[in-house]
Design an enzyme around this catalytic site. Structure first.
Site, mmCIF file in Angstrom:
data_model
loop_
_atom_site.group_PDB
_atom_site.id
_atom_site.type_symbol
_atom_site.label_atom_id
_atom_site.label_comp_id
_atom_site.label_asym_id
_atom_site.label_seq_id
_atom_site.Cartn_x
_atom_site.Cartn_y
_atom_site.Cartn_z
ATOM 1 N N ASP A 217 5.293 29.862 53.324
ATOM 2 C CA ASP A 217 6.467 30.652 52.961
ATOM 3 C C ASP A 217 6.214 31.562 51.760
ATOM 4 O O ASP A 217 6.926 31.495 50.757
ATOM 5 C CB ASP A 217 7.654 29.737 52.652
ATOM 6 C CG ASP A 217 7.846 28.652 53.694
ATOM 7 O OD1 ASP A 217 7.809 28.983 54.883
ATOM 8 O OD2 ASP A 217 8.014 27.485 53.314
ATOM 9 N N GLY B 210 14.626 16.969 58.000
ATOM 10 C CA GLY B 210 15.198 16.792 59.329
ATOM 11 C C GLY B 210 16.701 16.933 59.400
ATOM 12 O O GLY B 210 17.298 16.655 60.440
ATOM 13 N N ALA C 88 21.376 25.515 54.314
ATOM 14 C CA ALA C 88 21.300 26.319 53.095
ATOM 15 C C ALA C 88 19.875 26.387 52.558
ATOM 16 O O ALA C 88 19.586 25.974 51.434
ATOM 17 C CB ALA C 88 22.245 25.763 52.036
ATOM 18 N N GLU D 48 14.692 31.314 61.658
ATOM 19 C CA GLU D 48 14.799 31.011 60.236
ATOM 20 C C GLU D 48 14.051 32.083 59.432
ATOM 21 O O GLU D 48 13.631 33.105 59.963
ATOM 22 C CB GLU D 48 14.223 29.615 59.932
ATOM 23 C CG GLU D 48 12.819 29.392 60.415
ATOM 24 C CD GLU D 48 12.406 27.936 60.332
ATOM 25 O OE1 GLU D 48 13.223 27.083 59.959
ATOM 26 O OE2 GLU D 48 11.234 27.640 60.656
#
Length: 474
Positions: free
Chosen positions: A65, A153, A197, A255
């Site tokens: 990321d 999860g 979130a 995502e």
């Protein structure tokens, strides 16, 4: 990280590559990639670089990321997800490059440990292993670092904020000050929908209003309004959120939203499908655009990203498996992928960079030509000249994307090798090394390490020789 079910599959690989508290790639374990580890003169902005893949070297793993930002002094920074099992504290990792993103080194982590309030927030169950999916945004002289924590999860998650006035760790004012939570889940958003979130991406609208794109799986991606200078939610942000991406397929695998403005359009980059399964990952980067920051975002075929649209921009090719978790800075796309060319740790999560090209009608494109690097013409022996301060070597190489060439020098007949000069991308197919006479005594050998995302190769060595003696009568 940028998913509600981030993998633990690469944790074992991470543990194998941790030396002295720093997470290193296998190539970095062998030898440093540059002689000079200090700051260099400011580098050109990313916009001067050729389009296409940008090969990298140095400490480029484990990176998940990546949030890319280039400081005013030309230093490139990447912020990435922390190590699992709270290795090195589990907080956001920082990497930097002083040569246009060619050579990367670790600058450690934002903090030594996860903030205590996060453990208190998750005290009713399992605690987060690490902090995920950073985003760095500069506004009015302040750097805003958004990061996420989540119960693995689930969508029991929080995205929080830290601020700093500089990105340079050597600056006496350098300090990441935690500002606490910004947005949490589970809670309702936009007409009672559920969301996760995590995976913040920050963008400003045409009037300067800041927004956060947020979400992963569940109902997909939402856009919520922020306010400056706090960097936190504006009043009514959740109720007034805009639902911008929903694939309407089982699981809703979307995502990592990242929105950038270019030439009057807003481009939403998202990651589709399955991350974090190593070489079995199916992650890919898709894109849509809108006339307004709040959408609707349509793909190149006119399909709304809210309803299954999305033009796939980058997916697995060559040794790059499952690219995603992206950010964009000055047309440079940063992402992670799982490295199929890594023989020591197959599928190790690695930093990828690609400078976007753009079509005439304003769509980003990438070049996914994948060719392992080769040495076309190896360096040739070169003599120490009595006149002149340097000895020069050149290597001709090929590969796609243009490979990085890192020179090495041996003073003991090839038994050991050390770095010799800075690494460079061979965009024109050649790379050169100039050794000062003090480094180029007769018998010294040099060779070129040539690498890109799809493989690596080492040239045959060349050596420094004495000048040929003058011929009698000449």
């Amino acid at each position: 990280m940028r998913t509600h079910h981030r993998a633990r599959r690469w944790a074992a690989g991470v543990a194998l590559a941790v030396v002295g508290g720093l997470a290193l790639s296998p190539s970095a374990l062998a030898a440093p990639s540059s002689v000079d580890t200090g700051r260099h003169d400011p580098s050109p902005a990313p916009s001067v670089l050729p389009t296409g893949g940008l090969s990298v070297t140095g400490e480029t793993s484990p990176v998940h990321d990546p949030a890319l930002i280039v400081a005013d002094d030309g230093t490139w920074y990447v912020f990435s997800t922390g190590l699992v099992n709270r290795e090195n504290g589990g907080t956001i990792q920082i990497w930097s490059s002083d040569d246009d993103g060619v050579t990367w080194s670790s600058d450690g982590t934002v903090w030594d440990e996860i903030p205590a309030w996060i453990d208190e927030h998750f005290a009713d169950g399992a605690l987060p292993d690490n902090l995920w999916a950073p985003e760095v945004y500069e506004h009015d002289g302040t750097y805003y670092l958004y990061y996420s924590a989540s119960r693995f999860g689930t969508n029991t998650s929080v995205t929080a904020l830290a601020t700093n006035t500089t990105l340079d760790p050597s600056d006496p004012d350098y300090e990441w000050v935690d500002q606490g939570p910004v947005i949490t889940s589970p809670q309702e958003i936009e007409n009672g929908k559920t969301f996760n979130a995590i995976d913040a991406g920050i963008v400003e609208g045409a009037d300067g209003t800041p927004y956060m794109a947020i979400g992963s799986y569940w109902y997909g991606i939402f856009l919520v309004e922020l306010e400056w200078p706090s960097g936190k939610l504006a009043d009514g942000a959740l109720a007034d959120a805009t639902h911008i991406v929903d694939r309407f397929v089982p699981g809703n695998p979307v995502e990592a939203p990242y929105i950038v403005e270019r030439d009057g359009y807003y481009y939403a980059f998202v990651s589709f499908d399955a991350c974090c399964r190593g070489l079995d990952s199916t992650y890919k980067i898709a894109v849509g655009r809108a006339d307004s920051v709040t959408g609707p975002y349509l793909d190149q075929d006119g399909r709304d990203l809210f309803g299954g649209g999305g033009t796939v921009l980058l997916e697995s090719h060559g040794a790059m498996v499952g690219p995603g978790g992206q950010s964009v800075f000055d047309d440079v796309l940063a992402f992670h992928y799982y490295d199929a060319s890594n023989a020591e740790i197959p599928g190790f999560p690695t930093l990828g960079l690609h400078r976007l090209d753009w079509t005439q009608d304003g769509w980003p494109v990438v070049d996914t030509t994948a060719e392992a690097p080769t040495v076309v013409t190896p360096p040739q022996d070169a003599s120490v000249r009595q006149a002149g301060p340097t000895v020069r070597f050149e290597v001709e190489v090929a590969g796609a994307p243009a490979p990085v060439v890192t020179w090495e020098r041996s003073m003991d007949g090839g038994r050991t090798w050390r770095p010799a000069g800075a690494a460079e991308r061979a965009h024109d197919g050649t790379a050169t090394l100039s050794l000062h006479r003090s480094q180029a005594s007769p018998g010294v050998q040099v060779r070129a390490q040539v690498s890109n995302a799809h493989g690596s190769v080492t040239s045959e060595p060349a050596k420094v020789t004495l000048p040929r003696p003058a011929r009698a009568g000449s």
